[in-house]
Enzyme design. Structure first.
Site, PDB file in Angstrom:
ATOM      1  N   GLY A  44      46.333  50.829  35.036  1.00  0.00           N
ATOM      2  CA  GLY A  44      46.190  50.300  36.318  1.00  0.00           C
ATOM      3  C   GLY A  44      47.281  50.665  37.117  1.00  0.00           C
ATOM      4  O   GLY A  44      47.186  50.911  38.097  1.00  0.00           O
ATOM      5  N   GLU A  98      53.848  46.461  37.268  1.00  0.00           N
ATOM      6  CA  GLU A  98      52.455  45.919  37.001  1.00  0.00           C
ATOM      7  C   GLU A  98      51.523  46.216  38.136  1.00  0.00           C
ATOM      8  O   GLU A  98      51.851  45.915  39.033  1.00  0.00           O
ATOM      9  CB  GLU A  98      52.336  44.702  36.212  1.00  0.00           C
ATOM     10  N   ASP A 102      47.250  38.269  36.690  1.00  0.00           N
ATOM     11  CA  ASP A 102      46.270  37.362  36.902  1.00  0.00           C
ATOM     12  C   ASP A 102      46.196  36.217  36.252  1.00  0.00           C
ATOM     13  O   ASP A 102      46.913  35.130  36.447  1.00  0.00           O
ATOM     14  CB  ASP A 102      44.915  38.247  36.430  1.00  0.00           C
ATOM     15  N   PHE A 151      37.468  40.151  41.997  1.00  0.00           N
ATOM     16  CA  PHE A 151      37.628  41.156  41.131  1.00  0.00           C
ATOM     17  C   PHE A 151      37.903  42.748  42.011  1.00  0.00           C
ATOM     18  O   PHE A 151      37.057  42.693  42.711  1.00  0.00           O
ATOM     19  CB  PHE A 151      36.533  41.613  40.119  1.00  0.00           C
ATOM     20  N   ASP A 158      40.262  49.536  37.882  1.00  0.00           N
ATOM     21  CA  ASP A 158      39.155  49.968  37.553  1.00  0.00           C
ATOM     22  C   ASP A 158      38.149  49.041  37.348  1.00  0.00           C
ATOM     23  O   ASP A 158      38.382  47.649  37.084  1.00  0.00           O
ATOM     24  CB  ASP A 158      39.129  50.849  36.410  1.00  0.00           C
ATOM     25  N   ARG A 164      39.129  54.081  39.984  1.00  0.00           N
ATOM     26  CA  ARG A 164      40.621  53.907  39.951  1.00  0.00           C
ATOM     27  C   ARG A 164      41.155  55.012  41.226  1.00  0.00           C
ATOM     28  O   ARG A 164      42.108  54.706  41.787  1.00  0.00           O
ATOM     29  CB  ARG A 164      41.201  54.584  38.707  1.00  0.00           C
TER      30      ARG A 164
HETATM   31  P1  5GP Z   1      46.367  39.135  33.099  1.00  0.00           P
HETATM   32  O1  5GP Z   1      45.023  38.299  33.168  1.00  0.00           O
HETATM   33  O2  5GP Z   1      46.732  39.293  31.669  1.00  0.00           O
HETATM   34  O3  5GP Z   1      47.267  38.545  33.916  1.00  0.00           O
HETATM   35  O4  5GP Z   1      45.857  40.566  33.402  1.00  0.00           O
HETATM   36  C1  5GP Z   1      45.495  41.615  32.675  1.00  0.00           C
HETATM   37  C2  5GP Z   1      45.189  42.793  33.234  1.00  0.00           C
HETATM   38  O5  5GP Z   1      43.745  42.769  33.895  1.00  0.00           O
HETATM   39  C3  5GP Z   1      45.980  43.154  34.276  1.00  0.00           C
HETATM   40  O6  5GP Z   1      46.975  44.227  33.773  1.00  0.00           O
HETATM   41  C4  5GP Z   1      45.114  44.107  35.150  1.00  0.00           C
HETATM   42  O7  5GP Z   1      45.097  45.450  34.872  1.00  0.00           O
HETATM   43  C5  5GP Z   1      43.691  43.659  34.874  1.00  0.00           C
HETATM   44  N1  5GP Z   1      43.259  42.955  36.039  1.00  0.00           N
HETATM   45  C6  5GP Z   1      43.386  41.558  36.507  1.00  0.00           C
HETATM   46  N2  5GP Z   1      42.701  41.146  37.574  1.00  0.00           N
HETATM   47  C7  5GP Z   1      41.998  42.364  37.883  1.00  0.00           C
HETATM   48  C8  5GP Z   1      41.041  42.748  38.907  1.00  0.00           C
HETATM   49  O8  5GP Z   1      40.807  41.990  39.967  1.00  0.00           O
HETATM   50  N3  5GP Z   1      40.685  43.929  38.908  1.00  0.00           N
HETATM   51  C9  5GP Z   1      41.111  45.022  37.872  1.00  0.00           C
HETATM   52  N4  5GP Z   1      40.406  46.318  37.873  1.00  0.00           N
HETATM   53  N5  5GP Z   1      41.666  44.617  36.924  1.00  0.00           N
HETATM   54  C10 5GP Z   1      42.322  43.358  36.835  1.00  0.00           C
END
Ligand code: 5GP
Length: 174
Positions: A44, A98, A102, A151, A158, A164
């Site tokens: 990402g 990063e 999330d 999202f 993606d 992307r």
């Molecule tokens: P975490 O929940 O561990 O903080 O995030 C994990 C991964 O989920 C992030 O590195 C990111 O790539 C993906 N992610 C989190 N939120 C979103 C979103 O809204 N859209 C997309 N495409 N990926 C996300």
């Protein structure tokens, strides 16, 4: 009629470019003369990192990591491991790049992995922060945008490997 969700622009390419320039100025102020190692989290963050470093006019190195999960233990069902880093981290000024923080679990895991390798310093730069779903606290040293609990796709992000290449950050609306 198609059942594909419609991408709706949430953060425009112009707003992204302005934020990237602001972040680059902050990073330049803190790292000028230090020869930092910028570590992008795949996939990402690839576009964000590529745009960011074009505004960093001093010597630096880049590398990439990705977090892979596989079914491993009975207790968790999943084990995560960090893959890909080829550069020696010990003693380096490391800046992790990063796309979105999330829940904080991915970033936290990779920060732990890097910290164990004894960098000289370790900071985090994230394009977006989605604090609504945080499960693990993460300090973001350089932040582009705080985003709502939607999202997002585009600008490297993606859905099932699609979108992307969109130049704007979009939310997907049915
Ligand atoms: P975490 O929940 O561990 O903080 O995030 C994990 C991964 O989920 C992030 O590195 C990111 O790539 C993906 N992610 C989190 N939120 C979103 C979103 O809204 N859209 C997309 N495409 N990926 C996300």
């Amino acid at each position: 009629m198609s059942s594909e969700p419609e991408p709706r622009i949430l953060i425009s390419r112009k707003e992204i470019a302005t934020a990237v320039e602001r972040l680059a100025a902050e990073i330049t102020r803190d790292y000028l003369g230090k020869y930092p190692l910028l570590v992008g989290i795949l996939k990402g963050a690839f576009m964000f990192l590529a745009d960011l470093i074009r505004h960093l006019d001093f010597p630096l190195e880049i590398d990439f990591v990705r977090l892979s999960s596989y079914g491993g233990t009975k207790s968790s069902g999943k084990v995560s491991q960090v893959q890909g880093l080829l550069t020696l981290v010990k003693g380096r000024d490391v800046l992790l790049i990063e796309d979105i923080v999330d829940t904080g679990l991915t970033t936290g895991f990779i920060l732990d992995y890097l910290r164990k390798q004894m960098p000289g310093s370790l900071k985090l730069c994230a394009l977006a922060d989605k604090p609504a779903r945080r499960r693990r606290p993460v300090v973001i040293d350089y932040l582009g945008f705080t985003v709502p609990n939607k999202f997002l796709v585009g600008y490297g992000l993606d859905l099932d490997e699609k979108y992307r290449n969109l130049p704007d950050i979009c939310s997907l609306e049915d």
